[in-house]
Design a protein around this motif. Structure first.
Motif, PDB file in Angstrom:
ATOM      1  N   PRO A   5       0.831  -1.212   0.000  1.00 43.36           N
ATOM      2  CA  PRO A   5       0.000   0.000   0.000  1.00 43.36           C
ATOM      3  C   PRO A   5       0.865   1.260   0.000  1.00 43.36           C
ATOM      4  O   PRO A   5       1.946   1.271   0.564  1.00 43.36           O
ATOM      5  N   GLU A   6       0.375   2.309  -0.647  1.00 41.36           N
ATOM      6  CA  GLU A   6       1.059   3.606  -0.651  1.00 41.36           C
ATOM      7  C   GLU A   6       0.076   4.632  -0.115  1.00 41.36           C
ATOM      8  O   GLU A   6      -0.729   5.181  -0.854  1.00 41.36           O
ATOM      9  N   ARG A  10      -4.345   7.953  -3.545  1.00 44.69           N
ATOM     10  CA  ARG A  10      -5.692   7.434  -3.386  1.00 44.69           C
ATOM     11  C   ARG A  10      -5.650   5.935  -3.637  1.00 44.69           C
ATOM     12  O   ARG A  10      -4.836   5.447  -4.448  1.00 44.69           O
ATOM     13  N   PRO A  11      -6.514   5.160  -2.985  1.00 44.87           N
ATOM     14  CA  PRO A  11      -6.468   3.703  -3.127  1.00 44.87           C
ATOM     15  C   PRO A  11      -6.483   3.228  -4.577  1.00 44.87           C
ATOM     16  O   PRO A  11      -5.683   2.377  -4.967  1.00 44.87           O
ATOM     17  N   ARG A  12      -7.402   3.780  -5.395  1.00 49.10           N
ATOM     18  CA  ARG A  12      -7.450   3.334  -6.787  1.00 49.10           C
ATOM     19  C   ARG A  12      -6.158   3.646  -7.514  1.00 49.10           C
ATOM     20  O   ARG A  12      -5.661   2.851  -8.310  1.00 49.10           O
ATOM     21  N   GLU A  13      -5.563   4.818  -7.245  1.00 48.61           N
ATOM     22  CA  GLU A  13      -4.345   5.238  -7.935  1.00 48.61           C
ATOM     23  C   GLU A  13      -3.170   4.328  -7.609  1.00 48.61           C
ATOM     24  O   GLU A  13      -2.338   4.037  -8.473  1.00 48.61           O
ATOM     25  N   GLN A  14      -3.079   3.895  -6.336  1.00 49.79           N
ATOM     26  CA  GLN A  14      -1.942   3.047  -5.981  1.00 49.79           C
ATOM     27  C   GLN A  14      -2.047   1.684  -6.660  1.00 49.79           C
ATOM     28  O   GLN A  14      -1.045   1.136  -7.132  1.00 49.79           O
ATOM     29  N   VAL A  15      -3.270   1.148  -6.747  1.00 48.07           N
ATOM     30  CA  VAL A  15      -3.458  -0.131  -7.428  1.00 48.07           C
ATOM     31  C   VAL A  15      -3.102   0.018  -8.905  1.00 48.07           C
ATOM     32  O   VAL A  15      -2.348  -0.772  -9.479  1.00 48.07           O
ATOM     33  N   GLU A  16      -3.657   1.052  -9.501  1.00 47.32           N
ATOM     34  CA  GLU A  16      -3.455   1.319 -10.921  1.00 47.32           C
ATOM     35  C   GLU A  16      -1.971   1.510 -11.239  1.00 47.32           C
ATOM     36  O   GLU A  16      -1.432   0.905 -12.183  1.00 47.32           O
ATOM     37  N   ARG A  48     -12.692  -4.657  -3.152  1.00 51.94           N
ATOM     38  CA  ARG A  48     -12.701  -5.224  -4.492  1.00 51.94           C
ATOM     39  C   ARG A  48     -13.214  -4.211  -5.519  1.00 51.94           C
ATOM     40  O   ARG A  48     -12.784  -4.219  -6.675  1.00 51.94           O
ATOM     41  N   SER A  49     -14.113  -3.344  -5.111  1.00 47.13           N
ATOM     42  CA  SER A  49     -14.624  -2.330  -6.047  1.00 47.13           C
ATOM     43  C   SER A  49     -13.504  -1.363  -6.446  1.00 47.13           C
ATOM     44  O   SER A  49     -13.441  -0.904  -7.587  1.00 47.13           O
ATOM     45  N   THR A  50     -12.587  -1.067  -5.516  1.00 48.77           N
ATOM     46  CA  THR A  50     -11.446  -0.203  -5.829  1.00 48.77           C
ATOM     47  C   THR A  50     -10.538  -0.886  -6.847  1.00 48.77           C
ATOM     48  O   THR A  50     -10.067  -0.261  -7.814  1.00 48.77           O
ATOM     49  N   VAL A  51     -10.284  -2.177  -6.631  1.00 43.08           N
ATOM     50  CA  VAL A  51      -9.474  -2.947  -7.587  1.00 43.08           C
ATOM     51  C   VAL A  51     -10.149  -2.948  -8.953  1.00 43.08           C
ATOM     52  O   VAL A  51      -9.508  -2.755  -9.995  1.00 43.08           O
ATOM     53  N   LEU A  55      -8.605  -1.719 -12.540  1.00 41.61           N
ATOM     54  CA  LEU A  55      -8.500  -2.621 -13.684  1.00 41.61           C
ATOM     55  C   LEU A  55      -9.225  -2.047 -14.896  1.00 41.61           C
ATOM     56  O   LEU A  55      -8.778  -2.199 -16.035  1.00 41.61           O
ATOM     57  N   ARG A  56     -10.344  -1.364 -14.637  1.00 40.24           N
ATOM     58  CA  ARG A  56     -11.100  -0.758 -15.734  1.00 40.24           C
ATOM     59  C   ARG A  56     -10.252   0.295 -16.461  1.00 40.24           C
ATOM     60  O   ARG A  56     -10.287   0.406 -17.688  1.00 40.24           O
TER      61      ARG A  56
END
Length: 240
Positions: A5-6, A10-16, A48-51, A55-56
């Motif tokens: 995690p960073e 924002r959560p979505r940005e770190q995953v992306e 999971r919605s953030t992931v 992914l989208r």
């Protein structure tokens, strides 16, 4: 591949970002299946919605594809000049359909790219590329002699292949990606409603272009490409 995690993002940005970096660095290679949404959510400590949102974004960028079903998942796309061509073609076609840019703008950019590409192709083409260009011209002539084939979509595809190969022969893969994407969108539109006599003139221009490239005549190739794009402009412009 492990993810951390960073908190500064924002959560979505770190995953992306971390998934994108892993794909671009080839930690995940073309064809690899990403971990499931549930696994990614656990590793990133997000929902999971953030992931799913991350992914989208990667799908829209052409970095991954989503395959439904039991054996499906998120798969990494090959990241090279060919994937860029596919991404550009789809985006350009969508933008044109919605009228966000005009065909005149596309033709202007084609002129900026394809005229220099023709000159470069004449100077840098390989013997194999010259032979392939001549084979494509021969195939185009055979189809055009058959009255029933003159409106065959395969004839448009041959035209796209020729102009894509001309750009590829320039030796610049990025240039080839842009040229192929634009040719794939504009050539079918251009040829579809072209009167038969004008279609023959267009094929004659293509023959002249290929002949100049095969002969390593850079000036001739540039002139032939300019003449072809002039013809496209006259046919597709609002005043034409």
């Amino acid at each position: 591949m492990s993810f951390t995690p960073e908190p500064v993002r924002r959560p979505r940005e770190q995953v992306e970002k971390q998934l994108r970096d892993a794909i671009v660095s080839s930690s995940f290679k073309g064809g690899d299946r990403l971990p499931s949404e549930a696994e990614l959510a656990r590793e990133f400590q997000v929902s999971r919605s953030t992931v799913r949102e991350a992914l989208r974004v990667l799908v829209s960028e052409g970095l991954i594809s989503k395959v439904p079903g039991a054996g499906g998942g998120s798969f990494v796309q090959s990241v090279d000049h060919n994937s860029l061509k596919s991404l550009l073609s789809g985006s350009l076609e969508t933008i044109l359909k919605f009228g966000r840019i005009s065909i005149d703008e596309v033709n202007a950019v084609r002129r900026m790219l394809e005229v220099p590409a023709a000159r470069e192709a004449a100077e840098h083409r390989t013997d194999a590329q010259a032979a392939e260009l001549e084979q494509l011209i021969q195939r185009q002539d055979e189809m055009a002699r058959n009255e029933t084939d003159r409106r065959d979509p395969a004839l448009y595809e041959l035209g796209q292949s020729i102009y894509s190969l001309v750009a590829e022969a320039s030796g610049n893969r990025l240039l080839a990606s842009f040229v192929s994407a634009m040719a794939g969108v504009t050539i079918p539109v251009y040829m579809r409603d072209l009167p038969l006599e004008d279609a023959e003139a267009a094929r004659e221009g293509t023959r002249a272009l290929v002949a100049a490239i095969v002969a390593r005549d850079a000036d001739g190739a540039e002139a032939a490409m300019t003449a072809q794009l002039d013809m496209v402009q006259r046919h597709l412009s609002p005043a034409g």
